[in-house]
Design a protein around this motif. Structure first.
Motif, PDB file in Angstrom:
ATOM      1  N   LEU A 622       6.463  -1.688  -3.300  1.00 23.38           N
ATOM      2  CA  LEU A 622       6.237  -0.306  -3.818  1.00 23.38           C
ATOM      3  C   LEU A 622       4.938  -0.716  -4.733  1.00 23.38           C
ATOM      4  CD1 LEU A 622       7.264   2.550  -4.064  1.00 23.38           C
ATOM      5  CD2 LEU A 622       8.627   1.959  -6.158  1.00 23.38           C
ATOM      6  N   SER A 623       4.070  -0.069  -4.680  1.00 22.60           N
ATOM      7  CA  SER A 623       2.866  -0.090  -5.626  1.00 22.60           C
ATOM      8  C   SER A 623       2.302   1.107  -6.393  1.00 22.60           C
ATOM      9  CB  SER A 623       1.580  -0.507  -4.580  1.00 22.60           C
ATOM     10  OG  SER A 623       1.854  -1.693  -3.712  1.00 22.60           O
ATOM     11  N   SER A 624       1.949   0.897  -7.518  1.00 18.07           N
ATOM     12  CA  SER A 624       1.472   1.824  -8.394  1.00 18.07           C
ATOM     13  C   SER A 624      -0.096   1.896  -8.190  1.00 18.07           C
ATOM     14  CB  SER A 624       1.978   1.446  -9.902  1.00 18.07           C
ATOM     15  OG  SER A 624       1.355   2.525 -10.743  1.00 18.07           O
ATOM     16  N   ILE A 632       5.634  -1.386 -11.766  1.00 16.33           N
ATOM     17  CA  ILE A 632       6.650  -1.422 -10.763  1.00 16.33           C
ATOM     18  C   ILE A 632       7.209  -2.937 -11.112  1.00 16.33           C
ATOM     19  CG2 ILE A 632       7.731  -1.074  -8.583  1.00 16.33           C
ATOM     20  CD1 ILE A 632       6.237   1.216  -9.474  1.00 16.33           C
ATOM     21  N   GLY A 633       8.249  -2.763 -11.487  1.00 13.77           N
ATOM     22  CA  GLY A 633       8.668  -4.361 -12.014  1.00 13.77           C
ATOM     23  C   GLY A 633       8.039  -5.194 -12.887  1.00 13.77           C
ATOM     24  N   GLY A 634       7.365  -4.518 -13.655  1.00 18.18           N
ATOM     25  CA  GLY A 634       6.402  -5.101 -14.810  1.00 18.18           C
ATOM     26  C   GLY A 634       5.170  -5.486 -14.558  1.00 18.18           C
ATOM     27  N   LYS A 635       4.730  -4.899 -13.215  1.00 13.55           N
ATOM     28  CA  LYS A 635       3.491  -5.245 -12.582  1.00 13.55           C
ATOM     29  C   LYS A 635       2.842  -4.342 -11.655  1.00 13.55           C
ATOM     30  CE  LYS A 635       5.430  -8.397  -9.129  1.00 13.55           C
ATOM     31  NZ  LYS A 635       6.888  -8.379  -9.835  1.00 13.55           N
ATOM     32  N   SER A 649      20.702   4.064   7.555  1.00 13.26           N
ATOM     33  CA  SER A 649      19.601   3.806   6.611  1.00 13.26           C
ATOM     34  C   SER A 649      19.968   3.046   5.163  1.00 13.26           C
ATOM     35  CB  SER A 649      19.122   5.296   6.168  1.00 13.26           C
ATOM     36  OG  SER A 649      18.688   6.065   7.212  1.00 13.26           O
ATOM     37  N   GLN A 650      18.923   2.523   4.505  1.00 15.26           N
ATOM     38  CA  GLN A 650      19.255   1.737   3.414  1.00 15.26           C
ATOM     39  C   GLN A 650      18.276   2.054   2.329  1.00 15.26           C
ATOM     40  OE1 GLN A 650      19.797  -2.452   4.021  1.00 15.26           O
ATOM     41  NE2 GLN A 650      18.764  -2.703   1.810  1.00 15.26           N
ATOM     42  N   SER A 651      18.671   2.268   0.990  1.00 11.16           N
ATOM     43  CA  SER A 651      18.001   2.803  -0.155  1.00 11.16           C
ATOM     44  C   SER A 651      17.737   1.297  -0.795  1.00 11.16           C
ATOM     45  CB  SER A 651      18.712   3.911  -0.930  1.00 11.16           C
ATOM     46  OG  SER A 651      18.798   5.177  -0.541  1.00 11.16           O
ATOM     47  N   VAL A 652      16.278   1.024  -1.301  1.00  5.33           N
ATOM     48  CA  VAL A 652      16.049   0.018  -1.895  1.00  5.33           C
ATOM     49  C   VAL A 652      15.645   0.494  -3.242  1.00  5.33           C
ATOM     50  CG1 VAL A 652      14.470  -2.210  -1.971  1.00  5.33           C
ATOM     51  CG2 VAL A 652      15.354  -1.106   0.195  1.00  5.33           C
ATOM     52  N   LYS A 653      16.025   0.196  -4.459  1.00  7.60           N
ATOM     53  CA  LYS A 653      15.923   0.500  -5.728  1.00  7.60           C
ATOM     54  C   LYS A 653      14.735  -0.664  -6.549  1.00  7.60           C
ATOM     55  CE  LYS A 653      20.115   2.735  -6.058  1.00  7.60           C
ATOM     56  NZ  LYS A 653      21.716   2.695  -6.769  1.00  7.60           N
ATOM     57  N   PHE A 654      13.903   0.099  -7.060  1.00  9.82           N
ATOM     58  CA  PHE A 654      12.833  -0.431  -7.748  1.00  9.82           C
ATOM     59  C   PHE A 654      12.721  -0.147  -9.242  1.00  9.82           C
ATOM     60  CE2 PHE A 654      11.235  -0.693  -3.667  1.00  9.82           C
ATOM     61  CZ  PHE A 654      10.773  -1.865  -3.349  1.00  9.82           C
ATOM     62  N   THR A 655      12.630  -0.994 -10.050  1.00  8.24           N
ATOM     63  CA  THR A 655      12.640  -0.622 -11.489  1.00  8.24           C
ATOM     64  C   THR A 655      11.245  -0.530 -12.176  1.00  8.24           C
ATOM     65  OG1 THR A 655      14.483  -2.131 -12.065  1.00  8.24           O
ATOM     66  CG2 THR A 655      13.293  -1.557 -14.032  1.00  8.24           C
TER      67      THR A 655
END
Length: 790
Positions: A622-624, A632-635, A649-655
């Motif tokens: 996941l890129s900003s 995303i995740g501090g970077k 299906s699977q959900s992947v969570k990003f901070t």
């Protein structure tokens, strides 16, 4: 001449010269008219109006010996406009033919009345017809003891069947038609016999697609049901199998054919025009099982040569495919899987070191490609690798051409004898006799034993196969040849005088080059392979995809596509489309705009797997696109491993963390373990509504006031409770001493929990009023041991 001109008398006057010219024209006019009449008459003589055609339907035995009786049968048809009377069919033994070229000459013009027809046997060895009506076929059959033919020394004789008669326009007996062929004559065992190898090709076109069923069995899907027709009783391949069973031949097999029939025997589906597929019939499954069982018996004890899987087009690969990276690797794969396929299906170990370019046409690039996958013997043909030293005989097939490679040169005349339409008995009979004549003629050329290889067309028709079988059987029963395996021919001692020079690339036949696969075909194959490599990385069971698509890639460059460019392109496009469809079953789910309130939040991204098997070895990144606003995740980006079960299906969570308000675009992309992008990316917007420092200050001040107010109330309650305890101390002692008096009135005088006074008693302030919830505020600290309300 100049001197003669000078001593001539005075020149004639102009009037006299004009008179001479006119006289010359008048004198030449009749001669010119005659020449014109002769010229106009020639075409009529070339196609006489009273011709009769002869068809030689049967000649048995094909190669007679001394004690045999030769039986000739066929039909005659009057092609003229007038009836033929007093007609008869007779046999003619022509001269002994001394060269293979003489055989070629008669084979090219079998109906030529002007050729060496020989004398008619006559007598009882004729069949008479009182009248041959125009357009009506009449059958004949003549039998004659071989010793009546008056054959001389061993060799090939011209042999003809003629019809003679007369018409009303030409009332005299004359030959009206003839069919000429050959009579191989080897009265006894030859002192030296040729060793003849006959390649028996078991090859078909492409039938299987890359598509398979989703179940555990992966039921294969066929393009059509044509293969079932070929292997059914009476079909082309059924006859090839039945005929080859009783012949001493070398079986040359495309493993793809065996794989297709084996798949059919175990259950298959057939693709429909609308894109769906339907189950193959039980009847066709049984036919496939029977054919395989028959073939297993037919090849027992015989040499089996396995071509690379799907019979790849070596010439196309050499001329255009090598310019596309990775093309040669497919030939290696096709060669590696060939032996395993044949051994698994037929339970025999095949030979895999032969390469067979189309029609045996070779050049240096074809030789290089053919040997790149491990084959060290290339089957060429004598009309490609031509003799250049003027040999008067046909040399042995084996030719060392350098680099440890042997060219096995098939005889062009014998190899092409069974091409063309052989559905009519007449054409089939002529093909058989021509083949035998060329074989015997080659044998008598030299006393030294030689190896002759016959490489017929790859996919003979049923009628061609029948003619081939007849010829091979006659050859085996003859007195001048003995069978040999293809390996035996390749290992035979080469003739030192035979040519070993490979023709140049420019000498490759243009007719064959026009049928080659274009460069775009190999580019399409390379694209498919790249996508297959990328797809298989994520699979837990790669064989479910690698095997069917790997074999489909081999089929995409099959020799059987020659002359079918559009169909071949459609096949390759379908393979690529289906692979794209499968790869698209693992994908990211589209996301709508996400709102982010506050400095940080968690964003879920969903990965969907519609395959029947689990997938892994994937990373979701996941890129900003605006990391100064949203990280995303501090970077700038973060990635996590992904594993999804089949059909889930699977959900992947990003901070995420926000630094400023506004809209930021985020990009989600799957990657394989080796860093390759997988599938299409998904982008979505994140709307950041982060609070300002002023608002945070206001909110913080409000919270502080609430805390202070709570502390103030707590303090007031504590002090009030202390005063109340001081005031109520003596009264409580008196009440305790009165409890033991036994006064019933006192027994009911309970203390109120809130005021400390007897229930119903008026307080000091106002009778009947309840005591206040809190005591009057006091600044004094609570005494030791005092009770505090909380």
């Amino acid at each position: 001449m100049a001197d003669a001109a000078e001593i001539q008398g005075p020149s004639a006057s102009p009037a006299r010269r004009r008179l001479r010219r006119a006289g010359a024209l008048l004198a030449g006019a009749p001669l010119l008219a005659g020449l014109l009449q002769l010229t106009a008459a020639e075409p009529a003589q070339a196609a006489p109006a009273d011709s009769v055609s002869v068809a030689l339907d049967s000649l048995t035995p094909s190669a007679p010996t001394e004690d045999d009786t030769l039986t000739v049968s066929g039909t005659v048809i009057n092609n003229g406009r007038q009836s033929v009377t007093g007609a008869h069919v007779g046999l003619r033994v022509g001269p002994l033919l001394n060269t293979r070229s003489a055989v070629d000459g008669i084979a090219q013009h079998p109906n030529d009345l002007r050729g060496g027809t020989g004398d008619e046997l006559g007598g009882k060895y004729t069949e008479k017809f009182s009248k041959l009506v125009p357009g009506v076929a009449e059958h004949f059959s003549i039998s004659v003891p071989v010793d009546e033919l008056n054959l001389g020394k061993d060799g090939v004789y011209s042999f003809g069947v003629s019809v003679s008669g007369k018409t009303s326009a030409r009332p005299w007996d004359r030959m009206l038609g003839i069919e000429r062929t050959f009579l191989p004559w080897q009265s006894s065992e030859a002192d030296t016999k040729s060793r003849t190898t006959f390649m028996w090709p078991l090859i078909s076109s492409v039938h299987m697609t890359a598509r398979t069923g989703a179940g555990e069995r992966q039921t294969p899907v066929f393009q059509d049901d044509e293969l079932a027709k070929e292997i059914a009783p009476g079909g082309r391949l059924a006859q090839m199998m039945d005929l080859g069973r009783d012949l001493d031949v070398t079986w040359v097999i495309d493993p793809d054919l065996l794989a297709a029939v084996d798949a059919m025997a175990n259950g298959y589906r057939v693709q429909q025009p609308d894109g769906t597929s339907k189950a193959g019939t039980r009847e066709n499954q049984d036919v496939a099982k029977q054919w395989l069982a028959g073939l297993q018996k037919a090849v027992t004890g015989k040499e089996v040569v396995a071509l690379p899987f799907a019979d790849p087009d070596l010439a196309s690969l050499a001329h255009t495919g090598t310019s596309v990276t990775g093309s040669l690797s497919h030939l290696k794969d096709a060669t590696d899987v060939a032996a395993l396929t044949v051994k698994t299906v037929l339970h025999v170990t095949p030979t895999t070191d032969f390469a067979w370019p189309v029609e045996g046409a070779v050049d240096p690039s074809i030789i290089k490609v053919a040997t790149s996958a491990g084959a060290d013997r290339v089957i060429a043909r004598s009309d490609s690798l031509r003799e250049s030293s003027g040999l008067s005989y046909t040399p042995s097939a084996a030719r060392p051409i350098g680099g440890g490679t042997t060219a096995v040169v098939a005889d062009a005349r014998m190899s092409t004898a069974f091409e063309g339409d052989l559905t009519k008995a007449d054409s089939s009979t002529l093909a058989v006799q021509q083949f035998l004549a060329q074989s015997l003629e080659a044998n008598v050329q030299k006393d030294e034993q030689r190896s002759i290889v016959v490489a017929p067309q790859r996919t003979p028709t049923a009628s061609q196969a029948q003619a081939m079988a007849t010829a091979v059987k006659a050859l085996q029963d003859g007195n001048w040849s003995q069978p040999e395996t293809l390996t035996g021919a390749a290992n035979a001692k080469p003739d030192p005088d035979a040519t070993t020079r490979i023709p140049s690339t420019s000498a490759y036949p243009s007719s064959l080059r026009k049928q080659e696969l274009p460069r775009s075909a190999f580019e399409q194959i390379a694209d498919t392979q790249d996508k297959l490599d990328n797809f298989q990385v994520i699979l837990t069971d790669q064989s479910r995809v690698v095997t069917p698509f790997g074999r489909a890639i081999n089929r995409g460059v099959s020799t059987s596509w020659r002359g079918q460019a559009a169909k071949a392109d459609g096949f390759r496009a379908d393979v690529l489309s289906y692979l794209d469809n499968l790869g698209g079953q693992v994908k990211l789910i589209d996301k709508s705009e996400t709102k982010l309130s506050g400095r940080s939040a968690t964003i879920p991204v969903t990965v969907q797997n519609n395959l029947v098997q689990p997938v892994g070895h994937l990373y979701l990144r996941l890129s900003s696109t605006q990391p100064t606003r949203l990280k995303i995740g501090g970077k700038a980006y973060d990635e996590q491993p992904v594993e999804v079960s089949g059909g889930h299906s699977q959900s992947v969570k990003f901070t995420t963390s926000a630094n400023a308000n506004g809209r930021a675009t985020v990009l989600a992309q799957l990657y394989t373990e080796d860093g390759q992008e997988y599938g299409d990316p998904v982008s979505f917007d994140v709307k950041v509504t982060e609070v300002t420092p002023t608002v945070m200050l206001v909110i913080g001040g409000g919270v502080l006031l609430l805390v202070l107010a709570g502390f103030r109330m707590y303090t007031q309650r504590k002090r009030a409770a202390a005063r109340q305890a001081e005031e109520e101390g003596p009264d409580e002692a008196e009440a305790d001493s009165g409890d033991d008096s036994g006064n019933p009135d006192d027994a009911g005088g309970r203390l109120s929990e809130e005021s400390g006074s007897p229930a119903g008693e008026a307080g000091p302030d106002q009778p009947g009023d309840p005591a206040p919830d809190t005591a009057p505020e006091s600044a004094d600290p609570s005494g030791t041991g005092e009770r505090v309300d909380r």
